[in-house]
Design a protein around this motif. Structure first.
Motif, PDB file in Angstrom:
ATOM      1  N   THR B  31       0.840  -1.207   0.000  1.00 46.95           N
ATOM      2  CA  THR B  31       0.000   0.000   0.000  1.00 46.95           C
ATOM      3  C   THR B  31       0.856   1.231   0.000  1.00 46.95           C
ATOM      4  O   THR B  31       1.995   1.235   0.502  1.00 46.95           O
ATOM      5  N   ALA B  32       0.307   2.270  -0.526  1.00 41.24           N
ATOM      6  CA  ALA B  32       0.952   3.591  -0.482  1.00 41.24           C
ATOM      7  C   ALA B  32      -0.104   4.599  -0.145  1.00 41.24           C
ATOM      8  O   ALA B  32      -1.209   4.542  -0.683  1.00 41.24           O
ATOM      9  N   GLU B  33       0.229   5.513   0.755  1.00 42.61           N
ATOM     10  CA  GLU B  33      -0.809   6.461   1.168  1.00 42.61           C
ATOM     11  C   GLU B  33      -0.806   7.745   0.356  1.00 42.61           C
ATOM     12  O   GLU B  33      -1.553   8.686   0.648  1.00 42.61           O
ATOM     13  N   SER B  34       0.077   7.820  -0.615  1.00 45.33           N
ATOM     14  CA  SER B  34       0.049   9.011  -1.479  1.00 45.33           C
ATOM     15  C   SER B  34       0.536   8.653  -2.871  1.00 45.33           C
ATOM     16  O   SER B  34       1.191   7.616  -3.058  1.00 45.33           O
ATOM     17  N   GLY B  35       0.278   9.508  -3.773  1.00 46.51           N
ATOM     18  CA  GLY B  35       0.722   9.282  -5.133  1.00 46.51           C
ATOM     19  C   GLY B  35       2.228   9.188  -5.229  1.00 46.51           C
ATOM     20  O   GLY B  35       2.775   8.318  -5.905  1.00 46.51           O
ATOM     21  N   MET B  36       2.844  10.077  -4.552  1.00 48.59           N
ATOM     22  CA  MET B  36       4.299  10.134  -4.549  1.00 48.59           C
ATOM     23  C   MET B  36       4.891   8.817  -4.077  1.00 48.59           C
ATOM     24  O   MET B  36       5.761   8.245  -4.733  1.00 48.59           O
ATOM     25  N   LYS B  37       4.348   8.381  -2.926  1.00 48.10           N
ATOM     26  CA  LYS B  37       4.805   7.132  -2.357  1.00 48.10           C
ATOM     27  C   LYS B  37       4.632   5.992  -3.321  1.00 48.10           C
ATOM     28  O   LYS B  37       5.530   5.161  -3.516  1.00 48.10           O
ATOM     29  N   GLY B  38       3.503   6.017  -3.936  1.00 42.67           N
ATOM     30  CA  GLY B  38       3.199   4.954  -4.877  1.00 42.67           C
ATOM     31  C   GLY B  38       4.223   4.885  -5.992  1.00 42.67           C
ATOM     32  O   GLY B  38       4.679   3.810  -6.383  1.00 42.67           O
ATOM     33  N   ALA B  48       2.083  -6.294 -10.493  1.00 41.01           N
ATOM     34  CA  ALA B  48       1.208  -6.910 -11.496  1.00 41.01           C
ATOM     35  C   ALA B  48      -0.111  -6.179 -11.606  1.00 41.01           C
ATOM     36  O   ALA B  48      -0.852  -6.326 -12.581  1.00 41.01           O
ATOM     37  N   LEU B  49      -0.464  -5.401 -10.587  1.00 44.73           N
ATOM     38  CA  LEU B  49      -1.773  -4.712 -10.561  1.00 44.73           C
ATOM     39  C   LEU B  49      -1.651  -3.542  -9.616  1.00 44.73           C
ATOM     40  O   LEU B  49      -1.060  -3.628  -8.560  1.00 44.73           O
ATOM     41  N   ILE B  50      -2.206  -2.487 -10.016  1.00 48.16           N
ATOM     42  CA  ILE B  50      -2.188  -1.300  -9.154  1.00 48.16           C
ATOM     43  C   ILE B  50      -3.619  -0.824  -8.995  1.00 48.16           C
ATOM     44  O   ILE B  50      -4.369  -0.684  -9.980  1.00 48.16           O
ATOM     45  N   TYR B  51      -3.980  -0.599  -7.768  1.00 47.40           N
ATOM     46  CA  TYR B  51      -5.246   0.063  -7.482  1.00 47.40           C
ATOM     47  C   TYR B  51      -4.925   1.492  -7.101  1.00 47.40           C
ATOM     48  O   TYR B  51      -4.112   1.740  -6.242  1.00 47.40           O
ATOM     49  N   LEU B  52      -5.611   2.390  -7.739  1.00 46.99           N
ATOM     50  CA  LEU B  52      -5.240   3.798  -7.566  1.00 46.99           C
ATOM     51  C   LEU B  52      -6.481   4.607  -7.255  1.00 46.99           C
ATOM     52  O   LEU B  52      -7.510   4.499  -7.925  1.00 46.99           O
ATOM     53  N   ASP B  53      -6.404   5.426  -6.202  1.00 43.10           N
ATOM     54  CA  ASP B  53      -7.515   6.322  -5.858  1.00 43.10           C
ATOM     55  C   ASP B  53      -7.369   7.612  -6.651  1.00 43.10           C
ATOM     56  O   ASP B  53      -6.257   8.065  -6.921  1.00 43.10           O
ATOM     57  N   LEU B  54      -8.459   8.208  -6.964  1.00 41.66           N
ATOM     58  CA  LEU B  54      -8.439   9.453  -7.728  1.00 41.66           C
ATOM     59  C   LEU B  54      -8.227  10.651  -6.820  1.00 41.66           C
ATOM     60  O   LEU B  54      -7.362  11.477  -7.032  1.00 41.66           O
ATOM     61  N   LYS B  55      -9.080  10.696  -5.841  1.00 46.29           N
ATOM     62  CA  LYS B  55      -9.111  11.900  -5.009  1.00 46.29           C
ATOM     63  C   LYS B  55      -8.079  11.771  -3.898  1.00 46.29           C
ATOM     64  O   LYS B  55      -8.326  11.162  -2.857  1.00 46.29           O
ATOM     65  N   MET B  56      -6.927  12.365  -4.171  1.00 45.63           N
ATOM     66  CA  MET B  56      -5.864  12.337  -3.158  1.00 45.63           C
ATOM     67  C   MET B  56      -5.275  13.726  -3.059  1.00 45.63           C
ATOM     68  O   MET B  56      -5.245  14.463  -4.059  1.00 45.63           O
ATOM     69  N   PRO B  57      -4.877  14.112  -1.926  1.00 46.12           N
ATOM     70  CA  PRO B  57      -4.224  15.420  -1.846  1.00 46.12           C
ATOM     71  C   PRO B  57      -2.845  15.367  -2.519  1.00 46.12           C
ATOM     72  O   PRO B  57      -2.317  14.290  -2.785  1.00 46.12           O
ATOM     73  N   ASN B  58      -2.277  16.488  -2.735  1.00 48.02           N
ATOM     74  CA  ASN B  58      -0.989  16.639  -3.443  1.00 48.02           C
ATOM     75  C   ASN B  58      -1.106  16.056  -4.841  1.00 48.02           C
ATOM     76  O   ASN B  58      -1.920  16.527  -5.635  1.00 48.02           O
ATOM     77  N   LEU B  59      -0.331  15.022  -5.088  1.00 42.29           N
ATOM     78  CA  LEU B  59      -0.420  14.438  -6.428  1.00 42.29           C
ATOM     79  C   LEU B  59      -1.711  13.633  -6.536  1.00 42.29           C
ATOM     80  O   LEU B  59      -1.881  12.638  -5.858  1.00 42.29           O
ATOM     81  N   ASN B  60      -2.618  14.097  -7.382  1.00 41.63           N
ATOM     82  CA  ASN B  60      -3.886  13.377  -7.419  1.00 41.63           C
ATOM     83  C   ASN B  60      -3.781  12.148  -8.322  1.00 41.63           C
ATOM     84  O   ASN B  60      -2.705  11.876  -8.882  1.00 41.63           O
TER      85      ASN B  60
END
Lengths: 782, 127
Positions: B31-38, B48-60
């Motif tokens: 897991t990553a709690e931010s876009g950057m981290k991810g 092999a698979l990434i689940y990505l949230d849209l609405k995130m602070p900083n890097l959306n």
């Protein structure tokens, strides 16, 4: 012909004609008289000449008679005769003595008369026994006519002409007379023959000699061409001619008067052609002296005789011409003096006739024409006033006609305005009787104008307006307080088909010729009302939706916030549930918790969806391909499909266009329906799911068919209801289909379901290809 | 050998949901709690698979996605979102650029998480 000419001709005629008549008659008369007097004159001259001739001859005759009765001569001759009869022996006397005696006597006698050329005494045997000319004695004259006739009576021998060298030309006339004895009884003893020189006769004829005949004096002269002459019975001129030299006894004159005299012994006074061939006027006398037949002619060349007449005629012509000329001038002058004023009058009246009424023709002349001209002017004045008033009248008429035309036009316009007006226009009088009813009013109320005009307007009103109406009018007229008039108010109308409908009525008043008319403008506001209601409704809706939108925004916000915790909750409970034994008491409770959590999620979802739909309206739509969306969904579900061993087939028509959609929402719908299909075939022997996508008209039809057991008819109606589910607890929330339903609606599409136990279930989604207004069902979702 | 799955979401509930849902599977969940981290993690590991949230602070989410794709063009990325409008347009433009992704609507239960994961990673079943 103009008056001037008429006058001129009349005048000339009046002046000239009598003049000509009188003149000509006078001329004729004068000519006659002149001719007559000319002839008279000629005749007088003839007569005069004749008498001169007679006188002359008488003179000679007397002389001869004297001689024949001379005593001496008769005695002597008697003695001579006696002697002769005696023998020569007994001769008493000597014959020669007698001869001598007688001859001497004769000579003496001859001297007494200068006319005498010779005197011869002839014996009974015709021999000259004595003569004034000795030479002649003894000549035999017994054969001579004058001897023979002379024995009986006095005899005149015709004039003869002698020409000898000595004496020239001389005329002689012989007169013989018998010598008778003095004693009784008288017996012839011899003849005396006087040979006279008749030259005087010629002179008489030629006027050289005029015998003094006492009172008779020379008459009017014979002029230049006049002559008198004698013509003997041999038709020879006896004396000199005025015109021809030596005419005596040479010039033959066998002219008309000569013949007349010699043949008929008639005298002529008149005209004939004389011996020269020239027309003459003259007078002839017939002189008969025994054997002597003379024609005495007095003639004058016609030209000269009538010269005076011709002169008169010429004078007449000249005077006539001059007079004619003068008369012509006078006539013209007078004619002009009459016709000129008339002409100017005519010209003036022409000018006036052409419109110049100010032209004056009046003159100061005192005659009738002058009076006329002044009267004319007066008439023109009157005419002017009449024309002026006629012009005025014409103008008035024209103005009136124009006004009338304008009125007609404006009436026509008004009528057209009234008839083309969209609102009903009705006029009524103070009794409420309809006076006019336009087209629009007919359309509104369903009556023809004829059906309403003349009747009371209250026929168009239902109660209670009907009875009130008359009262209103009366009140208004008496009090002047307007309740209706001047205002627009709402009322109810009554159509011909007895239906009532809402109207607005605006009444105004107008006065024409002291009559009151009311004009009502009627509008059928049924549609307006409907629209108003719709507007109100949609306003409410809008308000609602705005409220909802506001709410929605709020809700969206809240929902979004809730999403994550809900997910967390769900997963946490699912985790626990998975690790809880089925016989554990907590197992079902955890299941409940999962179901309720799902419910919460669905509610939140729906809220979001609802909020989003209300908020976004038309936004978020794009052209997307159903096929693509389907593929995604199938991919998402691919594991479950494989796991369940379901056979999914799909047919996508090639010509299927992209449709106007929110891809995510449609994805949700597909997801929901295919999931339901998967659930449906899970318990059935045949596991077939088929998806059909094809275009149909303006839509794309997506059909999801499963081979499940179907849905009961009674449930079929409820399936799209919110929270309706046949799934066991925890499996479904019952919100899927209702969500799908509202999503499809918001796309302007339709979702329907067919189902039967044998066939299975078909969900048919009809989605419009192009934008379409969403079906108004937003309110009923929750 | 378990495939690695990465979940990038600023909400712990979401991250935990994935972990719990995929706990009994062969998959390894990071897991990553931010876009950057991810992005950092993608740089380090192969997922092999990434689940990505849209609405995130900083890097959306969208920006994160773009950068992820620069690193790994093939890994399936599932965007988990409540379909917030703001990101939709960005997503669209990303899609137009040719950046592949899948969309997944949340909230999503563990069974769905399993389903999708297996679908994305699993034996591609012919259907």
């Amino acid at each position: 012909m103009s008056i001037k000419h008429k006058l001129r001709i009349t005048f000339i005629a009046v002046a000239i004609v009598p003049m000509i008549l009188v003149g000509t008659m006078s001329f004729w008369k004068a000519r006659e008289a002149l001719t007559h007097s000319t002839f008279e004159g000629l005749h007088a001259i003839s007569e005069f000449k004749e008498s001169e001739v007679f006188y002359y001859i008488e003179n000679l005759k007397t002389r001869t008679m004297d001689f024949s009765s001379d005593g001496l001569i008769s005695v002597a001759v008697e003695a001579f005769e006696k002697n002769r009869r005696q023998n020569t022996d007994n001769k008493l006397y000597d014959e020669a003595f007698f001869v001598e005696l007688l001859s001497a006597h004769l000579r003496n006698k001859k001297q007494l008369d200068k006319n005498l050329s010779h005197m011869d005494l002839l014996s009974l045997d015709g021999k000259v026994i004595a003569s004034s000319d000795k030479k002649r004695i003894g000549q035999d004259r017994s054969k001579e006519k004058y001897f023979i006739s002379g024995k009986e009576n006095i005899y005149i021998k015709d004039l003869e002409i002698n020409t000898d060298e000595e004496n020239g030309t001389s005329w002689s006339l012989t007169i013989s007379a018998p010598i008778m004895t003095k004693e009784e009884p008288s017996r012839l003893i011899g003849v005396i023959a006087n040979h006279f020189d008749a030259t005087d006769l010629n002179k008489i004829m030629t006027g050289q000699l005029t015998l003094d005949l006492g009172a008779l004096t020379q008459l009017r002269g014979l002029g230049k061409t006049g002559e008198t002459f004698l013509v003997n019975k041999e038709r020879l001129m006896l004396n000199d001619s005025l015109f021809i030299k030596d005419a005596a006894f040479k010039q033959r004159v066998d002219t008309f008067p000569v013949e007349k005299c010699l043949k008929e012994d008639k005298e002529v006074v008149g005209n004939w052609i004389d011996y020269r061939g020239i027309p003459v006027a003259g007078s002839s006398m017939c002189i008969t002296l025994g054997d002597v037949r003379w024609t005495l002619i007095t003639k004058q060349d016609e030209a000269e005789a009538l010269a005076s007449i011709n002169g008169l005629r010429n004078l007449y012509i000249i005077v006539g011409t001059i007079t004619l000329f003068i008369v012509g001038l006078i006539a013209t002058a007078i004619a002009r003096s009459i016709s000129d004023p008339i002409n100017s009058l005519k010209k003036g009246s022409e000018i006036i006739g052409n419109g110049d009424l100010d032209h004056k023709v009046g003159t100061g002349a005192r005659d009738e024409v002058g009076q006329l001209s002044r009267e004319f002017d007066r008439m023109t004045e009157k005419l002017k006033t009449i024309m002026a008033s006629r012009d005025e009248l014409e103008n008035e008429i024209k103005a009136k006609e124009m006004a009338e035309a304008a009125l007609r036009t404006s009436e026509a316009q008004t009528r057209t305005i009234m008839d083309t007006a969209i609102d009903g226009i009705i006029t009524i009088d103070e009794h409420g009787i309809c006076k006019s009813f336009n087209q629009a009013a007919s359309g509104i109320f369903g009556y023809n104008a004829e059906e309403v005009i003349g009747k009371n307007i209250s026929m168009l009103m239902p109660e209670p307006y009907k009875s009130e109406h008359d009262r209103y009018i009366k009140n208004y007229i008496s009090t002047g307080i307007a309740r209706i008039v001047g205002n627009t108010r709402e009322a109810v109308g009554l159509r011909k088909d007895s239906t009532t409908f809402p109207i607005t009525l605006g009444v105004s008043e107008l006065r024409i010729d002291n009559k009151i008319l009311f004009t009502g403008i009627v509008r059928d506001i049924t549609e307006i009302r409907k629209a108003e209601k719709m507007l109100k409704d949609s306003q409410i809706q809008l308000f609602q939706s705005e409220k909802m939108s506001a709410v929605g925004t709020m809700v969206a916000g809240v929902a979004h916030e809730l999403n994550n915790p809900m997910m967390g909750l769900l997963n946490y409970i699912q985790y626990c549930h998975k690790r809880t034994a089925e016989d554990d008491k907590r197992y079902t409770v955890l299941e409940d918790a999962i179901r309720e959590t799902h419910r919460c999620i669905d509610i939140v979802q729906n809220l979001l969806t609802f909020a989003r739909m209300e908020k976004e309206g038309e936004e978020g739509f794009n052209k997307e391909s159903c096929a693509v969306v389907l593929e995604r969904v199938l991919k998402l579900l691919s594991y479950r499909i494989g796991l369940d061993g379901v056979s999914i087939t799909h047919y996508i028509a090639e010509e299927t266009p992209e449709i106007w959609m929110r891809a995510n929402s449609i994805q949700q719908v597909f997801f929901n329906l295919i999931t339901n299909a998967l659930d449906a075939v899970a318990e059935s022997p045949r596991k077939d799911i088929h998806i059909d996508i094809r275009p149909e008209g303006e839509n794309v039809i997506v059909t999801i068919s499963d081979s499940g057991n179907g849905i009961d008819q009674e449930n079929l109606q409820k399936i799209f209801e919110a929270f309706y589910t046949t799934k066991p607890v925890g499996k479904g929330t019952g919100l899927g289909l209702s969500m799908s339903h509202s999503i499809v609606n918001s796309h302007g599409g339709v979702i329907t379901c067919e189902s039967s136990p044998e066939m299975g279930t078909n969900f048919i989604i009809q989605l419009p290809i192009e934008r379409r207004k969403k079906v108004q069902e937003a309110v009923s979702i929750i | 050998m378990g495939s690695r799955i990465l979940v990038i979401d600023d909400d712990v509930a979401i991250r935990k949901s994935f972990i719990l849902a995929l706990e009994d599977t062969e998959y390894q969940v990071d897991t990553a709690e931010s876009g950057m981290k991810g992005i950092e993690m993608v740089e380090k590991e192969k997922y092999a698979l990434i689940y990505l949230d849209l609405k995130m602070p900083n890097l959306n989410g969208v920006e994160t996605l773009c950068q992820l794709r620069e690193i790994d063009t093939n890994v399936p990325v599932y965007i988990i979102t409540a379909f917030h409008k703001e990101f939709f347009n960005q997503l669209q433009s990303a899609a137009k650029k040719g950046i592949e992704f899948e969309v997944l609507q949340k909230p999503i239960g563990s069974d769905k998480i399993l389903l999708v994961t297996q679908s994305a990673l699993g034996k591609t079943i012919e259907y």
